[in-house]
Write a protein that holds these residues in place. Structure first.
Motif, PDB file in Angstrom:
ATOM      1  N   ILE A 184      -9.472  -3.999  -2.670  1.00 49.21           N
ATOM      2  CA  ILE A 184     -10.242  -4.429  -3.838  1.00 49.21           C
ATOM      3  C   ILE A 184      -9.307  -4.877  -4.959  1.00 49.21           C
ATOM      4  O   ILE A 184      -9.562  -5.883  -5.625  1.00 49.21           O
ATOM      5  N   ALA A 185      -8.220  -4.143  -5.149  1.00 50.06           N
ATOM      6  CA  ALA A 185      -7.264  -4.494  -6.209  1.00 50.06           C
ATOM      7  C   ALA A 185      -6.596  -5.844  -5.944  1.00 50.06           C
ATOM      8  O   ALA A 185      -6.146  -6.509  -6.878  1.00 50.06           O
ATOM      9  N   GLN A 186      -6.540  -6.278  -4.696  1.00 49.48           N
ATOM     10  CA  GLN A 186      -5.911  -7.550  -4.343  1.00 49.48           C
ATOM     11  C   GLN A 186      -6.832  -8.744  -4.542  1.00 49.48           C
ATOM     12  O   GLN A 186      -6.375  -9.876  -4.612  1.00 49.48           O
ATOM     13  N   GLU A 187      -8.132  -8.499  -4.646  1.00 50.05           N
ATOM     14  CA  GLU A 187      -9.103  -9.588  -4.743  1.00 50.05           C
ATOM     15  C   GLU A 187      -9.363  -9.938  -6.202  1.00 50.05           C
ATOM     16  O   GLU A 187     -10.230  -9.349  -6.854  1.00 50.05           O
ATOM     17  N   GLU A 188      -8.592 -10.876  -6.738  1.00 47.33           N
ATOM     18  CA  GLU A 188      -8.663 -11.219  -8.159  1.00 47.33           C
ATOM     19  C   GLU A 188     -10.024 -11.753  -8.580  1.00 47.33           C
ATOM     20  O   GLU A 188     -10.516 -11.428  -9.660  1.00 47.33           O
ATOM     21  N   TYR A 246      -9.533   9.920   3.021  1.00 51.74           N
ATOM     22  CA  TYR A 246      -8.581   9.556   1.973  1.00 51.74           C
ATOM     23  C   TYR A 246      -7.897   8.236   2.317  1.00 51.74           C
ATOM     24  O   TYR A 246      -7.764   7.355   1.467  1.00 51.74           O
ATOM     25  N   VAL A 247      -7.472   8.096   3.571  1.00 56.17           N
ATOM     26  CA  VAL A 247      -6.793   6.868   3.994  1.00 56.17           C
ATOM     27  C   VAL A 247      -7.730   5.676   3.850  1.00 56.17           C
ATOM     28  O   VAL A 247      -7.344   4.630   3.324  1.00 56.17           O
ATOM     29  N   VAL A 248      -8.977   5.831   4.278  1.00 57.83           N
ATOM     30  CA  VAL A 248      -9.961   4.747   4.151  1.00 57.83           C
ATOM     31  C   VAL A 248     -10.160   4.390   2.675  1.00 57.83           C
ATOM     32  O   VAL A 248     -10.171   3.210   2.309  1.00 57.83           O
ATOM     33  N   ASN A 249     -10.289   5.403   1.815  1.00 62.53           N
ATOM     34  CA  ASN A 249     -10.450   5.137   0.376  1.00 62.53           C
ATOM     35  C   ASN A 249      -9.261   4.370  -0.184  1.00 62.53           C
ATOM     36  O   ASN A 249      -9.437   3.420  -0.953  1.00 62.53           O
ATOM     37  N   GLU A 250      -8.067   4.772   0.172  1.00 64.04           N
ATOM     38  CA  GLU A 250      -6.876   4.098  -0.344  1.00 64.04           C
ATOM     39  C   GLU A 250      -6.781   2.662   0.177  1.00 64.04           C
ATOM     40  O   GLU A 250      -6.402   1.760  -0.567  1.00 64.04           O
ATOM     41  N   LEU A 251      -7.123   2.452   1.425  1.00 65.63           N
ATOM     42  CA  LEU A 251      -7.110   1.098   1.978  1.00 65.63           C
ATOM     43  C   LEU A 251      -8.125   0.208   1.261  1.00 65.63           C
ATOM     44  O   LEU A 251      -7.825  -0.939   0.908  1.00 65.63           O
ATOM     45  N   LEU A 271       0.858  -1.168   0.000  1.00 69.63           N
ATOM     46  CA  LEU A 271       0.000   0.000   0.000  1.00 69.63           C
ATOM     47  C   LEU A 271       0.897   1.222   0.000  1.00 69.63           C
ATOM     48  O   LEU A 271       1.824   1.316   0.791  1.00 69.63           O
ATOM     49  N   LYS A 272       0.627   2.159  -0.893  1.00 72.97           N
ATOM     50  CA  LYS A 272       1.426   3.372  -0.987  1.00 72.97           C
ATOM     51  C   LYS A 272       0.505   4.573  -0.833  1.00 72.97           C
ATOM     52  O   LYS A 272      -0.377   4.789  -1.651  1.00 72.97           O
ATOM     53  N   TYR A 314     -15.139 -10.820 -11.601  1.00 71.88           N
ATOM     54  CA  TYR A 314     -16.587 -10.657 -11.535  1.00 71.88           C
ATOM     55  C   TYR A 314     -16.989  -9.255 -11.992  1.00 71.88           C
ATOM     56  O   TYR A 314     -17.951  -9.083 -12.738  1.00 71.88           O
ATOM     57  N   LYS A 315     -16.236  -8.240 -11.563  1.00 72.52           N
ATOM     58  CA  LYS A 315     -16.534  -6.858 -11.927  1.00 72.52           C
ATOM     59  C   LYS A 315     -16.475  -6.672 -13.439  1.00 72.52           C
ATOM     60  O   LYS A 315     -17.355  -6.039 -14.029  1.00 72.52           O
ATOM     61  N   VAL A 316     -15.465  -7.241 -14.077  1.00 73.46           N
ATOM     62  CA  VAL A 316     -15.325  -7.145 -15.534  1.00 73.46           C
ATOM     63  C   VAL A 316     -16.491  -7.859 -16.222  1.00 73.46           C
ATOM     64  O   VAL A 316     -17.088  -7.334 -17.163  1.00 73.46           O
TER      65      VAL A 316
END
Length: 105
Positions: A53-57, A43-48, A4-5, A62-64
């Protein structure tokens, strides 16, 4: 494993209201991250959440597929046959047979 950055000082984003209850220890850590990164808590909550979400392949797949099926059903949908009146016709016109009792100032 990805990292996380948090970018320091860039917390001005468009937001939608989401209410949720979280564990106090997590809330404390989020507040500390916000202080550390010089950002707003939201902002921190949004980034987390974005990171998680990006980690859940499986979810991303499913989203696509959900977006693709929504696009297909929108392109195959028949337009509704609702008659549309011009604006001029829908505005009520004064009846010349009735007299007006209003006085203009």
């Amino acid at each position: 494993m990805s990292k996380l950055k948090l970018t320091h000082g860039i917390s001005k984003v468009r937001r939608a209201k989401l209410q949720s209850s979280i564990d106090q220890t997590i809330a404390d850590d989020i507040e500390l991250m916000a202080e550390w990164s010089n950002n707003e808590t939201q902002y921190v909550v949004n980034e987390l959440l974005r990171f998680a979400i990006a980690q859940e392949e499986d979810f991303l797949k499913y989203k696509v597929s959900a977006a693709a099926s929504a696009g297909r059903s929108a392109s195959h949908a028949k337009p509704a046959s609702i008659p549309i009146k011009p604006i001029a016709d829908s505005v009520s016109k004064p009846d010349p047979t009735t007299s007006s009792t209003a006085t203009h100032a």
